[in-house]
Motif scaffolding. Structure first.
Motif, PDB file in Angstrom:
ATOM      1  N   THR A 126       0.851  -1.183   0.000  1.00  0.00           N
ATOM      2  CA  THR A 126       0.000   0.000   0.000  1.00  0.00           C
ATOM      3  C   THR A 126       0.892   1.239   0.000  1.00  0.00           C
ATOM      4  O   THR A 126       2.021   1.201   0.471  1.00  0.00           O
ATOM      5  N   MET A 171       0.460   5.640   0.560  1.00  0.00           N
ATOM      6  CA  MET A 171      -0.537   6.563   1.092  1.00  0.00           C
ATOM      7  C   MET A 171      -0.307   8.006   0.668  1.00  0.00           C
ATOM      8  O   MET A 171       0.819   8.489   0.642  1.00  0.00           O
ATOM      9  N   PRO A 224      -1.330  11.378   2.143  1.00  0.00           N
ATOM     10  CA  PRO A 224      -1.925  11.855   3.394  1.00  0.00           C
ATOM     11  C   PRO A 224      -2.819  13.072   3.190  1.00  0.00           C
ATOM     12  O   PRO A 224      -2.732  13.767   2.180  1.00  0.00           O
ATOM     13  N   LEU A 280      12.138  11.200  -2.065  1.00  0.00           N
ATOM     14  CA  LEU A 280      12.496  10.929  -0.668  1.00  0.00           C
ATOM     15  C   LEU A 280      12.317   9.474  -0.200  1.00  0.00           C
ATOM     16  O   LEU A 280      13.263   8.865   0.291  1.00  0.00           O
ATOM     17  N   PRO A 281      11.111   8.892  -0.383  1.00  0.00           N
ATOM     18  CA  PRO A 281      10.955   7.514   0.110  1.00  0.00           C
ATOM     19  C   PRO A 281      11.876   6.525  -0.605  1.00  0.00           C
ATOM     20  O   PRO A 281      12.317   5.550   0.003  1.00  0.00           O
ATOM     21  N   ARG A 331       4.915  11.372  -5.004  1.00  0.00           N
ATOM     22  CA  ARG A 331       5.749  10.691  -4.008  1.00  0.00           C
ATOM     23  C   ARG A 331       5.173   9.310  -3.679  1.00  0.00           C
ATOM     24  O   ARG A 331       5.904   8.330  -3.578  1.00  0.00           O
ATOM     25  N   ALA A 332       3.837   9.243  -3.559  1.00  0.00           N
ATOM     26  CA  ALA A 332       3.206   7.962  -3.241  1.00  0.00           C
ATOM     27  C   ALA A 332       3.261   7.015  -4.440  1.00  0.00           C
ATOM     28  O   ALA A 332       3.399   5.795  -4.273  1.00  0.00           O
ATOM     29  N   MET A 355       4.777   6.760   7.636  1.00  0.00           N
ATOM     30  CA  MET A 355       4.014   6.510   6.418  1.00  0.00           C
ATOM     31  C   MET A 355       4.866   5.900   5.308  1.00  0.00           C
ATOM     32  O   MET A 355       4.391   5.062   4.552  1.00  0.00           O
ATOM     33  N   PHE A 356       6.112   6.330   5.220  1.00  0.00           N
ATOM     34  CA  PHE A 356       6.973   5.762   4.185  1.00  0.00           C
ATOM     35  C   PHE A 356       7.980   4.770   4.762  1.00  0.00           C
ATOM     36  O   PHE A 356       8.967   4.432   4.115  1.00  0.00           O
ATOM     37  N   ARG A 357       7.688   4.328   5.975  1.00  0.00           N
ATOM     38  CA  ARG A 357       8.481   3.286   6.638  1.00  0.00           C
ATOM     39  C   ARG A 357       9.974   3.588   6.552  1.00  0.00           C
ATOM     40  O   ARG A 357      10.782   2.748   6.126  1.00  0.00           O
ATOM     41  N   ILE A 358      10.307   4.826   6.866  1.00  0.00           N
ATOM     42  CA  ILE A 358      11.704   5.264   6.787  1.00  0.00           C
ATOM     43  C   ILE A 358      12.440   4.794   8.038  1.00  0.00           C
ATOM     44  O   ILE A 358      11.939   4.941   9.153  1.00  0.00           O
ATOM     45  N   TRP A 396      18.046   6.744   9.247  1.00  0.00           N
ATOM     46  CA  TRP A 396      17.978   7.618   8.073  1.00  0.00           C
ATOM     47  C   TRP A 396      17.099   8.823   8.377  1.00  0.00           C
ATOM     48  O   TRP A 396      17.433   9.965   8.032  1.00  0.00           O
TER      49      TRP A 396
END
Ligand SMILES: Nc1ncnc2c1ncn2[C@@H]1O[C@H](COP(=O)(O)OP(=O)(O)OP(=O)(O)O)[C@@H](O)[C@H]1O
Ligand SMILES: [Mg+2]
Lengths: 233, 257
Positions: A68, A70, A72, A89-90, A137-138, B161-164, B168
């Protein structure tokens, strides 16, 4: 779980602090389908998405066929990073080499029409561009199930139409969408399913399949349901 | 570009105009006082010519004070960032650092000054360095702790949310978010350190502006006293406007629309 089912939520309960927010929510969504989640402010829509995404503790069962991702309710961009870096970023955080991450971010950005803003900071662009950045980003993390928390809120008519087009495109690529929205007209356009949350703790007050119906029929069914379930509260 | 030119106009013109008004008012008041009490208060002109005659000494004193202050400030900065970071990163370190923060906020600069003189001796520069550090440390530490708290409440959900990964997230999200807090507090911490380290110099025998001020007082060289005081103020203002204010603007550059 049936092979066609992308997301199964069964008797989902969430407590935040001393408050029981979700009191047993159940539904399922098939692959490539879109479900729209409606309900009054504070009922627990965002909480439902966070539980599905696994970032708030819950009881019950959530089974997702795939990752999944998200979007936000507030965009949550990092103000000191450019639009490009925010999208990447992610990916960078997950260990992808920076060059590849940025390349991937650029591809997604292009799809969403963000190319000209890549070097801007979030404070320098409009709310619509920030929202698209959050969506990009998502999308960049390659998930088959997208959880969208009120993506239309605060956007002007043009931005809403553009976002609508983007959601259609995402849908066509086979993604499953869980869309929290107060915009019935926009929701009716892309949703095959709809549910209304109500009460404290929140439960599913109404759940309907809209597949095979014309747009006008979907709208009137949704309007009716919202009016009946939420007006006499 | 619009915002940048606006900012330049503000700090370039209004900024300087403010200092000119204050400078003229101060000099006028000083001159009037020197006319009223000619035996105790030397005139601005006497003081400034004294300064010119002893420019070498003034420069040496200033350099000493500046070095003491900057060394102390740097030590405080490193320590505060390390401890603040530890508190933000580890739940076990947090209560200790939080308590330390409350304790150091409540120790008087005079206590530090005397304690460091006793420890390092009267002729060591370290007592002045230590007092500068002890003055700057609580200011920076509380800002760093506050910064991490704000950063966590602002970006904690994004990180989840992005499991960082925590490490990091710490280096790439929390620390950058704390930088503006750090720089803003450094501005006041360096100012405070400069003002207080002078007091420690006055007690010691190493030298520096504080030592000289006290010497001028004892030897009744009031024009020297006023000249060195004035120089200290000019030094602080220059440091703030030319270095710290710019640094703060830089650290907040992405805040502009
Ligand atoms: N961390 C928390 N601790 C305690 N209660 C919380 C927490 N987060 C949210 N809540 C409560 O949970 C309830 C549901 O919040 P949620 O954000 O899911 O509602 P929502 O349906 O998304 O509302 P909106 O339409 O305003 O976005 C609210 O009553 C809120 O006050
Ligand atoms: Mg919400």
């Amino acid at each position: 779980m049936d092979g066609r089912v992308a997301l199964l939520v069964e008797n989902l309960r969430v407590r935040l602090g001393s408050k029981e927010v979700l009191g047993g929510v159940s539904f399922e969504v098939e692959r490539g389908e879109t479900i729209v989640v409606l309900g009054p402010n504070g009922v627990g829509k965002s909480t439902l998405l966070k539980a599905i995404h696994g970032i708030v503790p819950y009881e019950g069962r959530v089974k997702a066929a795939g990752n999944t991702s998200m979007i936000p309710q507030s965009d949550m961009l990092l103000p000191w990073l450019t639009i490009e870096r925010n999208i990447a970023l992610p990916l960078i955080a997950s260990g992808l080499p920076e060059k590849e991450a940025v390349e991937k971010a650029r591809i997604v950005a292009k799809r969403l029409g963000l190319t000209e803003y890549l070097d801007y900071y979030p404070k320098q662009v409009s709310g619509g561009t920030r929202r698209k950045t959050s969506i990009a980003r998502a999308l960049a993390v390659n998930a088959s199930i997208l959880l969208l928390d009120e993506p239309f809120t605060g956007l002007d008519i043009n931005a809403v139409m553009e976002l609508q087009r983007i959601l259609w495109e995402i849908k066509k690529s086979g993604a499953t969408l869980v869309l929290v929205s107060h915009q019935i007209a926009e929701a009716a356009e892309i949703a095959e399913k709809a549910l209304i949350l109500k009460g404290r703790p929140a439960r599913v007050a109404w759940l309907a399949d809209l597949k095979g119906l014309r747009y006008e029929e979907r709208i009137s069914i949704l309007r009716d349901a919202v009016w009946k379930t939420l007006s006499g509260r | 570009m619009e915002a940048a030119s606006g900012a330049t106009r503000y700090s370039g013109f209004s900024g300087v105009a403010g200092y000119i008004v204050i400078g003229i008012t101060g000099l006028t008041a000083w001159w009037l006082l020197s006319r009223a009490y000619p035996l105790i208060v030397p005139s601005p002109l006497e003081s400034i010519s004294y300064l010119a005659e002893n420019a070498g000494l003034a420069a040496r004193d200033m350099a000493n004070t500046l070095v003491n202050t900057v060394l102390g400030f740097t030590a405080a900065l490193i320590l505060a960032v390390a401890l603040g970071g530890a508190a933000a990163f580890s739940g076990r370190a947090k209560p200790v650092v939080d308590s330390l923060n409350v304790v150091v906020q409540s120790v008087s600069a005079l206590v530090w000054a005397i304690a460091f003189l006793l420890v390092f001796g009267f002729t060591s520069r370290l007592s002045s360095v230590g007092v500068a550090a002890a003055t700057a440390f609580p200011i920076i530490l509380s800002a760093v702790l506050k910064g991490f708290e704000v950063a966590r409440s602002e970006y904690g959900e994004l990180i989840a949310m992005f499991r960082i990964r925590p490490r990091w997230a710490f280096t790439h999200i929390l620390i950058p978010a704390v930088v503006p807090f750090l720089v803003a507090s450094s501005r006041s911490a360096l100012g405070a350190a400069l003002r207080i380290s002078v007091v420690a110099e006055a007690f010691g025998g190493f030298g520096g502006v504080g030592y000289r001020l006290f010497q001028f007082y004892e030897l009744h060289v009031y024009e020297g006293f006023l000249a060195w005081s004035l120089l200290l103020v000019v030094l602080m203002v220059a440091l703030d406007r030319l270095v710290l204010a710019r640094l703060e603007g830089w650290s907040r550059r992405w805040m502009e629309g």
